[in-house]
Design an enzyme around this catalytic site. Sequence first.
Site, PDB file in Angstrom:
ATOM      1  N   ASP A   8       4.309   0.294  -2.421  1.00 40.40           N
ATOM      2  CA  ASP A   8       5.128   0.432  -3.630  1.00 40.40           C
ATOM      3  C   ASP A   8       5.721  -0.937  -3.964  1.00 40.40           C
ATOM      4  O   ASP A   8       6.193  -1.643  -3.071  1.00 40.40           O
ATOM      5  CB  ASP A   8       6.239   1.448  -3.338  1.00 40.40           C
ATOM      6  CG  ASP A   8       7.154   1.659  -4.532  1.00 40.40           C
ATOM      7  OD1 ASP A   8       6.741   1.335  -5.662  1.00 40.40           O
ATOM      8  OD2 ASP A   8       8.275   2.162  -4.324  1.00 40.40           O
ATOM      9  N   ASN A  27       7.773  -1.256  -7.035  1.00 38.66           N
ATOM     10  CA  ASN A  27       8.917  -1.143  -7.958  1.00 38.66           C
ATOM     11  C   ASN A  27       9.986  -0.173  -7.482  1.00 38.66           C
ATOM     12  O   ASN A  27      10.870   0.231  -8.241  1.00 38.66           O
ATOM     13  CB  ASN A  27       8.441  -0.755  -9.369  1.00 38.66           C
ATOM     14  CG  ASN A  27       7.742   0.603  -9.373  1.00 38.66           C
ATOM     15  OD1 ASN A  27       7.620   1.236  -8.325  1.00 38.66           O
ATOM     16  ND2 ASN A  27       7.310   1.056 -10.532  1.00 38.66           N
ATOM     17  N   ASP A  63       9.981   2.978  -6.712  1.00 36.50           N
ATOM     18  CA  ASP A  63      10.058   4.391  -7.131  1.00 36.50           C
ATOM     19  C   ASP A  63       9.496   5.328  -6.066  1.00 36.50           C
ATOM     20  O   ASP A  63       9.387   6.534  -6.286  1.00 36.50           O
ATOM     21  CB  ASP A  63       9.362   4.609  -8.482  1.00 36.50           C
ATOM     22  CG  ASP A  63       7.853   4.390  -8.400  1.00 36.50           C
ATOM     23  OD1 ASP A  63       7.346   3.973  -7.328  1.00 36.50           O
ATOM     24  OD2 ASP A  63       7.171   4.619  -9.417  1.00 36.50           O
ATOM     25  N   ASP A  70       1.637   1.467  -5.909  1.00 37.42           N
ATOM     26  CA  ASP A  70       1.173   1.098  -7.250  1.00 37.42           C
ATOM     27  C   ASP A  70       0.238  -0.117  -7.192  1.00 37.42           C
ATOM     28  O   ASP A  70       0.030  -0.707  -6.116  1.00 37.42           O
ATOM     29  CB  ASP A  70       2.371   0.836  -8.187  1.00 37.42           C
ATOM     30  CG  ASP A  70       3.393  -0.085  -7.540  1.00 37.42           C
ATOM     31  OD1 ASP A  70       2.976  -1.046  -6.880  1.00 37.42           O
ATOM     32  OD2 ASP A  70       4.611   0.170  -7.684  1.00 37.42           O
ATOM     33  N   ASP A  95     -13.086   4.761  -8.291  1.00 37.42           N
ATOM     34  CA  ASP A  95     -13.449   6.155  -8.065  1.00 37.42           C
ATOM     35  C   ASP A  95     -13.883   6.722  -9.408  1.00 37.42           C
ATOM     36  O   ASP A  95     -13.198   6.531 -10.418  1.00 37.42           O
ATOM     37  CB  ASP A  95     -12.228   6.919  -7.539  1.00 37.42           C
ATOM     38  CG  ASP A  95     -12.584   7.916  -6.465  1.00 37.42           C
ATOM     39  OD1 ASP A  95     -13.456   8.764  -6.740  1.00 37.42           O
ATOM     40  OD2 ASP A  95     -11.998   7.853  -5.370  1.00 37.42           O
ATOM     41  N   ASP A 125     -17.106  10.825  -7.050  1.00 37.42           N
ATOM     42  CA  ASP A 125     -16.494  12.034  -6.519  1.00 37.42           C
ATOM     43  C   ASP A 125     -17.436  13.238  -6.658  1.00 37.42           C
ATOM     44  O   ASP A 125     -17.979  13.483  -7.744  1.00 37.42           O
ATOM     45  CB  ASP A 125     -15.212  12.292  -7.323  1.00 37.42           C
ATOM     46  CG  ASP A 125     -14.302  13.310  -6.701  1.00 37.42           C
ATOM     47  OD1 ASP A 125     -13.830  13.070  -5.583  1.00 37.42           O
ATOM     48  OD2 ASP A 125     -14.054  14.356  -7.347  1.00 37.42           O
ATOM     49  N   GLU A 141     -20.158  10.820  -3.166  1.00 32.53           N
ATOM     50  CA  GLU A 141     -19.604  11.824  -2.244  1.00 32.53           C
ATOM     51  C   GLU A 141     -20.388  13.113  -2.431  1.00 32.53           C
ATOM     52  O   GLU A 141     -20.499  13.617  -3.552  1.00 32.53           O
ATOM     53  CB  GLU A 141     -18.119  12.058  -2.546  1.00 32.53           C
ATOM     54  CG  GLU A 141     -17.470  12.954  -1.504  1.00 32.53           C
ATOM     55  CD  GLU A 141     -16.241  13.693  -2.015  1.00 32.53           C
ATOM     56  OE1 GLU A 141     -15.402  14.072  -1.202  1.00 32.53           O
ATOM     57  OE2 GLU A 141     -16.132  13.916  -3.244  1.00 32.53           O
ATOM     58  N   HIS A 184      -9.153   9.863   2.462  1.00 32.25           N
ATOM     59  CA  HIS A 184      -7.931  10.544   2.016  1.00 32.25           C
ATOM     60  C   HIS A 184      -8.017  12.062   2.135  1.00 32.25           C
ATOM     61  O   HIS A 184      -7.033  12.750   1.854  1.00 32.25           O
ATOM     62  CB  HIS A 184      -7.641  10.148   0.566  1.00 32.25           C
ATOM     63  CG  HIS A 184      -8.717  10.626  -0.368  1.00 32.25           C
ATOM     64  ND1 HIS A 184     -10.012  10.122  -0.336  1.00 32.25           N
ATOM     65  CD2 HIS A 184      -8.722  11.591  -1.303  1.00 32.25           C
ATOM     66  CE1 HIS A 184     -10.744  10.758  -1.226  1.00 32.25           C
ATOM     67  NE2 HIS A 184      -9.990  11.653  -1.837  1.00 32.25           N
ATOM     68  N   ASP A 185      -9.179  12.582   2.499  1.00 33.37           N
ATOM     69  CA  ASP A 185      -9.353  14.035   2.643  1.00 33.37           C
ATOM     70  C   ASP A 185      -9.437  14.469   4.105  1.00 33.37           C
ATOM     71  O   ASP A 185      -9.575  15.664   4.381  1.00 33.37           O
ATOM     72  CB  ASP A 185     -10.653  14.491   1.956  1.00 33.37           C
ATOM     73  CG  ASP A 185     -10.620  14.289   0.449  1.00 33.37           C
ATOM     74  OD1 ASP A 185      -9.522  14.363  -0.141  1.00 33.37           O
ATOM     75  OD2 ASP A 185     -11.701  14.069  -0.138  1.00 33.37           O
TER      76      ASP A 185
HETATM   77  C1  GLC Z   1     -13.283  14.996  -3.676  1.00 34.74           C
HETATM   78  C2  GLC Z   1     -12.077  14.144  -3.448  1.00 34.74           C
HETATM   79  C3  GLC Z   1     -10.910  15.053  -3.198  1.00 34.74           C
HETATM   80  C4  GLC Z   1     -10.720  15.896  -4.422  1.00 34.74           C
HETATM   81  C5  GLC Z   1     -11.991  16.638  -4.811  1.00 34.74           C
HETATM   82  C6  GLC Z   1     -11.910  17.156  -6.210  1.00 34.74           C
HETATM   83  O1  GLC Z   1     -13.639  15.735  -2.563  1.00 34.74           O
HETATM   84  O2  GLC Z   1     -12.290  13.249  -2.407  1.00 34.74           O
HETATM   85  O3  GLC Z   1      -9.740  14.350  -2.879  1.00 34.74           O
HETATM   86  O4  GLC Z   1      -9.692  16.826  -4.189  1.00 34.74           O
HETATM   87  O5  GLC Z   1     -13.114  15.810  -4.774  1.00 34.74           O
HETATM   88  O6  GLC Z   1     -11.905  16.090  -7.125  1.00 34.74           O
END
Ligand code: GLC
Length: 571
Positions: free
Chosen positions: A31, A33, A35, A39, A108, A215, A271, A344-345
């Site tokens: 971060d 700023n 908040d 960012d 992404d 994605d 993905e 991140h998943d």
């Molecule tokens: C992909 C992303 C995930 C998202 C899903 C729907 O699996 O990595 O974070 O929730 O697609 O967009």
Amino acid sequence: MSPADFERTARPDGWWRSAVVYQIYPRSFQDSNGDGVGDIPGITSRLDYLAELGVDVLWLSPVYRSPQVDNGYDISDYHDVDPLFGTLADLDELIAAAHQRGLKLIMDLVVNHTSDQHPWFIESREPGSAKRDWYFWRPARPGHEPGTPGAEPDDAHAAFAPSAWTYDPRSGEYYLGIFSPGQPDLNWENPQVRHAVHAMMRWWIDRGVDGFRMDVINLISKPSALTSGEALDPSPAGFGQIANGPRLDEFLVEMNREVGLDAQNLLTVGEMPGATVEVARRVTDPARHELNMVFTFEHVNLDQVGWNKWELADLPLPRLKENLAQWQDGLAEAGWNSLYYDNHDQPRAVSRFGDDSAEHRVNSAKTLATVLHLHKGTPYIYQGEEFGMTNAPLTHIAHYLDVESLNYHARASAAGVEEDQILRSLARKGRDHARTPVQWDDTPYAGFTTDIPWMPVNPNYIEINAAAALRDPGSVFAHFQQLIRLRHSDEVVREGRFELLLSDHDQVWAFTRTLGDQVLLIVANCSSVPAELPVDSLPDLDRAELILGTHPDGTSAVLGPWESRVLRLAS
Ligand code: GLC
């Protein structure tokens, strides 16, 4: 452009085969700023750190305008940055500053679905609109009053909601959202949809990006059952039924051609939940001009039963190594692998596949990294993985923020599953573990922000943080630096043929990489107790040179807990 600038921004043929990619989840990175939300200027301020790590490419999880139903994977404007993350000018600055340091940047690309707030969808809700067919609309189930319980066109579940169909009273019909009602699926059968996506991608390339992480891209071609109006499979395996539809390759070839993806040597990684080795071999065969590589889900689904990520299963080491080996073999002749444990998943690798106790965290993080980075393919590092960040102590439902976890909790509770069992699954597999703020140092809020962060910092930041790792030559960070350097300098690491050894061994992960007469042998004890090296089943170690190890003495016939060695065998 000066020759030096050209050198820094050039994308020679196949450049991504020697690259290491670093994923940034902007909301939790830095971060700037105050908040409490990470960012883009925050990312720019950390570029020197990333350059020091030595990675080649940054992948930004979505920073587009979004209602944030799924933290940005629900986009309402593909051509702007969400004010939460900054401005387009900030992004331009980040791209330029990254390029200046020789770092490439990929965006992404979330085009299986938009947000329900995207102007395309808003227009599509009007039954007579020209965009009606840009999404999937269906009448209620015959004999049912539209909008009443059970009137959905079929029983299919969404990934993050009880039904894949959401009622829209305006037209009395339902639209498809296989993730959540805030993420309506685009209808790729309609050529206008495809052209709009291509135009948007070209716009980003003109802004200077070096490629795309796509994605759930293997969900864009819907199965013919859906496109002909039949019911979707309601079981969790129904997700598999939606993946890899009949026109997937055609859509990818068209995208590649229309956008000039391969022509400009852009990095493309798709993905692909539900993609098999066969699908991946086809899609990543360079002769076909679809994608450079895909993210498989097979290895991250091994600790569950089938498609249900919440139904936990034990994961013996042989299953994991055999799965990765199968992908290595399957893509050996044509195609290319991407290599990852974390994103991140996913929960944190060191907590999931390693041992995050004080005693073993560092060596298990190093050893897991050694194994992954010595496979053939393009490795991906997820923020914090490079210094061994762990899962967070999420023990109560109030600790969870993610739409997927909250939906699972609501559904399982309603179905009568015990709270303890639900929390056990969430604690093992919840996506929030990956989303706690990056632990930069031991100051309040771990140096991530100056005010209360959007998600609490993992309390172990006092010991586990980037600053501490940078000070310690024996840190996980230093090990990642060495692995990245090795990939850059050693052709065997990039291109060598992979062969799994000791496939049944439940502690030792061993394999060779071979290119001409050069051979690397990797041996790794993936357990918290010592492991005897079965030397009779390994190549001759007598004249092996240790080029990277977790422990100082790399010659003993016993591997210490979580000890790994990369050995160069005499030719
Ligand atoms: C992909 C992303 C995930 C998202 C899903 C729907 O699996 O990595 O974070 O929730 O697609 O967009």
